[in-house]
Design a protein around this motif. Structure first.
Motif, PDB file in Angstrom:
ATOM      1  N   GLU A  75       0.852  -1.191   0.000  1.00  0.00           N
ATOM      2  CA  GLU A  75       0.000   0.000   0.000  1.00  0.00           C
ATOM      3  C   GLU A  75       0.885   1.236   0.000  1.00  0.00           C
ATOM      4  OE1 GLU A  75      -3.645   2.071   2.584  1.00  0.00           O
ATOM      5  OE2 GLU A  75      -2.763   0.153   3.210  1.00  0.00           O
ATOM      6  N   SER A  90       0.130  13.134   4.287  1.00  0.00           N
ATOM      7  CA  SER A  90      -0.698  11.921   4.392  1.00  0.00           C
ATOM      8  C   SER A  90      -0.019  10.721   3.728  1.00  0.00           C
ATOM      9  CB  SER A  90      -2.081  12.148   3.776  1.00  0.00           C
ATOM     10  OG  SER A  90      -2.744  13.214   4.425  1.00  0.00           O
ATOM     11  N   THR A 111       1.307   7.142   3.340  1.00  0.00           N
ATOM     12  CA  THR A 111       0.997   5.821   3.879  1.00  0.00           C
ATOM     13  C   THR A 111       1.798   4.781   3.124  1.00  0.00           C
ATOM     14  OG1 THR A 111      -1.239   6.450   4.561  1.00  0.00           O
ATOM     15  CG2 THR A 111      -0.805   4.103   4.261  1.00  0.00           C
ATOM     16  N   HIS A 169       2.919   0.546   3.348  1.00  0.00           N
ATOM     17  CA  HIS A 169       2.811  -0.761   4.004  1.00  0.00           C
ATOM     18  C   HIS A 169       3.523  -1.797   3.152  1.00  0.00           C
ATOM     19  CE1 HIS A 169       0.073   0.184   7.307  1.00  0.00           C
ATOM     20  NE2 HIS A 169      -0.568   0.998   6.470  1.00  0.00           N
ATOM     21  N   ASP A 226       1.368   5.202   8.438  1.00  0.00           N
ATOM     22  CA  ASP A 226       0.138   5.773   7.909  1.00  0.00           C
ATOM     23  C   ASP A 226       0.115   7.271   8.170  1.00  0.00           C
ATOM     24  OD1 ASP A 226      -1.815   3.383   7.172  1.00  0.00           O
ATOM     25  OD2 ASP A 226      -0.761   2.815   9.004  1.00  0.00           O
ATOM     26  N   ASN A 227      -0.410   7.990   7.157  1.00  0.00           N
ATOM     27  CA  ASN A 227      -0.704   9.418   7.286  1.00  0.00           C
ATOM     28  C   ASN A 227       0.485  10.229   7.811  1.00  0.00           C
ATOM     29  OD1 ASN A 227      -3.421   9.096   6.423  1.00  0.00           O
ATOM     30  ND2 ASN A 227      -3.938   8.338   8.467  1.00  0.00           N
ATOM     31  N   THR A 255       1.105   7.755  11.869  1.00  0.00           N
ATOM     32  CA  THR A 255       0.692   6.582  12.629  1.00  0.00           C
ATOM     33  C   THR A 255       1.563   5.414  12.231  1.00  0.00           C
ATOM     34  OG1 THR A 255      -1.590   7.368  12.693  1.00  0.00           O
ATOM     35  CG2 THR A 255      -1.223   5.051  13.209  1.00  0.00           C
ATOM     36  N   TYR A 256       2.117   4.752  13.241  1.00  0.00           N
ATOM     37  CA  TYR A 256       2.953   3.579  12.990  1.00  0.00           C
ATOM     38  C   TYR A 256       2.329   2.394  13.709  1.00  0.00           C
ATOM     39  CZ  TYR A 256       6.853   0.327  13.091  1.00  0.00           C
ATOM     40  OH  TYR A 256       7.632  -0.789  12.964  1.00  0.00           O
ATOM     41  N   SER A 293      -0.752   1.534  14.135  1.00  0.00           N
ATOM     42  CA  SER A 293      -1.848   2.029  14.980  1.00  0.00           C
ATOM     43  C   SER A 293      -1.346   2.925  16.106  1.00  0.00           C
ATOM     44  CB  SER A 293      -2.670   0.866  15.561  1.00  0.00           C
ATOM     45  OG  SER A 293      -3.217   0.076  14.521  1.00  0.00           O
TER      46      SER A 293
END
Length: 1002
Positions: A563, A603, A605, A607, A616-617, A637-638, A640
């Protein structure tokens, strides 16, 4: 004399003259004919027969004319019947009468009407004229001096007229035969002592030509017309014309014969239809050469003027043209149209040096493709060329000529033009190739090219313009799609220059003036740069990018990135010098010393298949310049876990760490994280390595640099097992062997904590930790529950002194402490120094052995101590020399009030002296006292003892055996003295207020 008589006399004279001529002709007929035949027989040893022969003096008066009828020349071969070689219907020979009277046969004029000649060669190569050739063979031993006193021979002619002459030729060995018809040929000549003159005109027609399996029927109407004259050594070609079906040629001019012939000629020729010309060839030969179709016209004209010798050529000027040529050869593409116009000359000097070939226009069309050329070539000794080439190619037409295993699909159009000039050397060398490239201009235009190849991503709609001139390369309007990766380059530009030899790349100079690629109308990257040479290593580079990662993701395999979203804007500037042989070792210097970097993400992201490698973001601003890395407005965000970084920087990273200089790496910033889980963080903790690394560490280079970290750290929540810590924040200072956390705040177990801590490493076997701690409103039972009664910190098989089921209450506390760690960070309990106080509200002690033992004392009558409920517990404590001291603790409960003091060790031994107020034990509390206790939530000391009798008890645990009994005053006094002594000793060496927790962070 009258007129009538005059006319009559003249008529008589004329008639008489004519009759005289007729009579003379008849009288001398036989003698003259005999003389002629005798002379013919002596000239040619041939079997010649003549039919009727007549002599007339009237036909060509004043010449005597002999008429021969039915002359036959027969084949003399003895092994076959005689065949006719020559058949003449009529032959008129006009003789000089005066010469004839003297006995000479001097032929002035000859007319031949209706003659047929046969020349045949059999399969053995023997012809029917061989006997004539043998008779005419030159024999020098029999040569006689000619008699020049008289003109002799029948071959001295003034005029020869040939009418209706047919020449037949056949060769059995070559399978060749033809018939040539001469309708009329006039030959004139005169020989004088000073020279000769001659002329010939007429025409010849070819009929019934045959050669092997060649189809020569179309040549039957071919005609050659000629008009030639000669004066001594000069030949004048007034006209020489060849007309054949779809073919013609003309020649005119003059040829002067001498030691070296001189030519002055004009010529022109044309083939109007190559189709008919190619049809003359045998069908088998056409199939063998795989020519399926050939048509069009060819024209050539020009002049030839000058001497012709072994070393000299005349000047030749020519114009050539090919029009509307079509060709279908084998399986090659069909040439639908080919045209060529140009000229040739060998110049003023008629030599290679002045030769010029000029191509005015060349054009070839095949399918939907067009190829053009123009230019000229000069001086064949040292060829100079100036050419313009062009091509307009439709790739779809060529797919049939490319192997299927290479290309499955190919379409689009390519326009190319090449202009080049220069001198062609004797051999093609590297220097010449470079010379040719420098003197060439190349233009390439691609329009909607699509190519699909095996094992290669398909390319669609490739368009763009490429121009090369004088070592400058420019690419513009580049567009291309790669569907497999969802790549859509909507615009591309490149402008670059190079200098130096392409065969000496290490010393070439490159200058990229501009470079830009735009992807999917929302992403772009580009830049500019310069490289002096690979050997010198001097360069500068400017690059930028603005990427929409949603569109970049299809370009990256899913095995690498699963992603990818967000926007990245970055710029990079670098200038310096490198050594190509050690560029890997220099890469850090080039990136960190000689470069500037700016990155902004929005933003972002990312994965991968590795669950730990994802983010993320991410929004951030990163700048690197002059050995300073800064981060601003960073959040993301890593796994969660939310995080944020503001005003962070790293200074001297390159100079200190990478160069290993005696300098300090400064790290500053504010760092915040969301919800952390210790179980998740363990995945990033290094595994313990029991191997001995001492030897390898000795071989490593000594680290001269140091570091300093200052900043604020915050965590929204931290989960450790079942315990959750919230709203964590602290000021932090980290230096080698020195760590400080100041103003550490956290909410946990229903309360708040503010703490400061400092850790200093003195040596490999010695380190010190100091701290201060303020707790407020923490649920102590929750603390024990969440930490699983601290089993993790006990030895195997060891039971905790107290558990979550045995204690409740709301805890508040202030503590100052100091502890020394030994080797492997083991706690030196003897060095542990702590002092502070505890306050517990609404608490209870359930099944606590030290309390329950008091209930077993006889005559006291205390009951229910297995579940002791109290409103408050105030305790002062300190730890010194591996023991826990309680100078004073007050308990107020619904059952009784008490205070106690004592000590315990970390080996479960304890000794507590308890003062119980009997009034509270023997009778229930008064309502007034209960109301006051409830209002104040506890008692003051005076209120607690007023009007009441005290009972003194002691509870001990010695070597694992607990016991409670009445206390003795001397034991109490001894314990008080011990506590005061230890507390005094602790206060003498431990000064919490003097401990500095300063971090330098505001």
């Amino acid at each position: 004399m009258s007129t009538k008589k005059l006319i009559r006399n003249l008529l008589f004279i004329i008639i008489g003259f004519i009759l005289t001529l007729v009579i003379l002709a008849n009288v001398f007929k036989d003698a003259v004919v005999a003389k002629v035949l005798e002379r013919s027989a002596s000239s040619f040893n041939v079997p010649l027969t003549v039919g009727e022969v007549n002599l007339t003096l009237i036909r060509k008066f004043p010449l005597a004319t002999i008429e021969f009828n039915n002359i036959l020349l027969l084949d003399s071969l003895q092994n076959r019947p005689n065949d006719t070689i020559l058949s003449v219907n009529k032959l008129y020979a006009s003789l000089d009468i005066m010469q004839l009277i003297d006995g000479n046969v001097f032929v002035k004029k000859v007319e031949v009407n209706g003659a047929t000649a046969n020349y045949t060669i059999d399969s053995a190569g023997v012809s029917n004229l061989d006997f004539i050739f043998e008779a005419m063979a030159y024999d020098s031993s029999k040569v006689e001096e000619p008699d020049t006193s008289k003109l002799q021979g029948i071959f001295e002619l003034e005029d020869l007229i040939l009418e209706d002459i047919t020449l037949k030729y056949s060769d059995a060995g070559l399978h060749l035969s033809s018939i040539i018809n001469l309708p009329e040929v006039n030959v004139r000549g005169e020989v004088t002592p000073s020279g000769y003159m001659a002329a010939i005109d007429g025409s010849a027609r070819l009929n019934n030509a045959n050669y092997d399996t060649y189809r020569l029927e179309d040549l039957s109407s071919s005609v050659i017309s000629f008009d030639l004259s000669a004066i001594n050594d000069s030949i004048q070609v007034n006209e020489l014309k060849v007309n054949a079906p779809h073919t013609s040629a003309t020649f005119s001019g003059q040829v002067i014969n001498g030691k070296w012939p001189y030519l002055d000629l004009k010529y022109a020729g044309e083939i109007s239809s190559l189709k008919h010309l190619i049809n003359l060839l045998p069908q088998k030969l056409i199939k063998e050469y795989k020519i399926h179709r050939l048509d069009g016209g060819v024209a050539l004209s020009g002049t030839v003027k000058g001497l012709l010798s072994d070393t000299l050529l005349p000047r030749i000027d020519a114009s050539y043209a090919i029009e509307n040529l079509t060709l279908e050869y084998d399986t090659l593409p069909v040439i639908d149209h080919l045209a060529l116009k140009g000229s040739y000359t060998n110049g003023l000097l008629a030599s290679n040096s002045t030769t010029q070939i000029y191509i005015a226009n060349f054009e070839a069309n095949t399918m939907n493709n067009k190829f053009t050329a123009s230019g000229d070539i000069k001086n064949l000794d040292e060829i100079f060329y100036n050419l313009k080439l062009g091509a307009n190619v439709n790739l779809n037409d060529w797919i049939a000529y490319v192997p299927d295993n290479m290309v499955q699909k190919m379409n689009g159009k390519v326009y190319a033009s090449l202009q080049t000039s220069g001198v062609l050397p004797d051999s093609i060398t590297d220097d010449y190739i470079e010379y040719a490239i420098e003197r060439s201009v190349l233009r390439l235009n691609a329009n909607n090219i699509s190519i699909k190849m095996d094992s290669v991503p398909e390319i669609k709609n490739l368009s763009g313009k490429l121009k090369y001139i004088n070592r400058d390369i420019k690419l513009s309007e580049l567009k291309v799609k790669v569907p497999e990766y969802n790549v859509d380059i909507t615009d591309g530009v490149l402008g670059t220059k190079y200098r130096g030899s392409i065969y000496d790349v290490d010393n070439m100079t490159f200058n990229i003036d501009t470079f830009r690629l735009e992807l999917n109308n929302s992403s772009n990257f580009g830049g500019s740069g310069y490289l002096a040479s690979i050997n010198s290593g001097e360069y500068w580079l400017k690059a930028y990018t603005d990427l929409n990662l949603n569109e970049i993701k299809p370009m990256i395999p899913d095995t690498l990135v699963t992603e990818l979203e967000g926007q990245v804007v970055a710029s990079f500037i670098s200038a310096g010098k490198f050594n190509i042989d050690s560029i890997v070792d220099q890469s850090v210097d080039l990136l960190l010393r000689d470069s500037r970097l700016s990155v902004k993400t929005e933003s972002l992201t990312v994965h991968t298949l590795d669950s730990l490698a994802g983010i993320d973001n991410l929004t951030t601003q990163v700048e690197y310049n002059d050995d300073l890395l800064s981060l601003n407005k960073t959040s993301g965000t890593y796994n969660s876990i939310d995080f944020a970084v503001d005003s962070a920087s790293i200074a001297n990273l390159y100079n200190a760490y990478f160069l290993n200089n005696a300098d300090t790496i400064f790290v500053k910033g504010n760092y915040n994280a969301g919800d952390l889980d210790y179980a998740f963080l363990t995945a990033f903790m290094p595994e313990e390595d029991s191997s001995d690394n001492n030897e390898s560490s000795k071989s490593e280079e000594e680290e001269l640099w140091t570091y300093k970290f200052q900043g604020k750290v915050g965590v929204n929540s931290f989960k450790y097992g079942k315990a959750i810590f919230e709203d964590m924040s602290s000021k932090v200072l980290v230096e080698p062997d020195y760590y400080v956390a100041d103003g550490f705040k956290v909410r946990a177990f229903g309360g708040d904590m503010v703490a400061s801590a400092k850790y200093e490493v003195g040596s490999e076997t010695y380190s010190v930790a100091q701290y201060k701690l303020d707790l407020k409103g923490m649920d102590i039972q929750q603390l024990f529950t969440d930490f699983d009664d601290f089993h993790e910190y006990l030895d195997e098989g060891e039971e905790p002194f107290i558990t979550s089921k045995q204690v409740t209450g709301i805890l508040s506390s202030h503590m100052d402490g100091r502890v020394i760690f030994g080797e492997d960070y083991e706690v030196n309990y003897d060095s542990l120094q702590v002092k502070g106080n505890l306050h517990l509200d609404k608490g209870s002690l359930i099944n606590v052995q030290a309390v329950k033992d008091v209930e077993d004392i006889p005559m006291i009558g205390l009951k229910g101590l297995d579940n002791l409920q109290f409103s408050t517990l105030d305790s002062k404590i300190f730890i010194f020399k591996n023991k826990w001291y309680v100078p004073s603790t007050e308990i107020r409960s619904s059952s009784f009030d008490a205070n106690f003091f004592g000590m315990s060790s970390f080996k479960e031994d304890y000794s507590y002296h308890i003062r119980v107020f009997l009034g509270e034990v023997l009778a229930s509390k008064s309502k007034k006292n209960l109301a006051k206790q409830a209002k104040e939530n506890g008692f003051e000391q005076d209120d607690a003892t007023k009007g009441r009798t005290s009972l003194y008890l002691v509870s001990r645990m010695i070597e694992g055996r607990s016991k409670a009994w009445f206390d003795k005053k001397k034991d109490r006094d001894k314990m008080k003295k011990t506590i005061r002594a230890q507390q005094g000793a602790l206060n003498f060496i431990f000064f919490p207020k003097l401990v500095n927790f300063e971090t330098g962070v505001e």
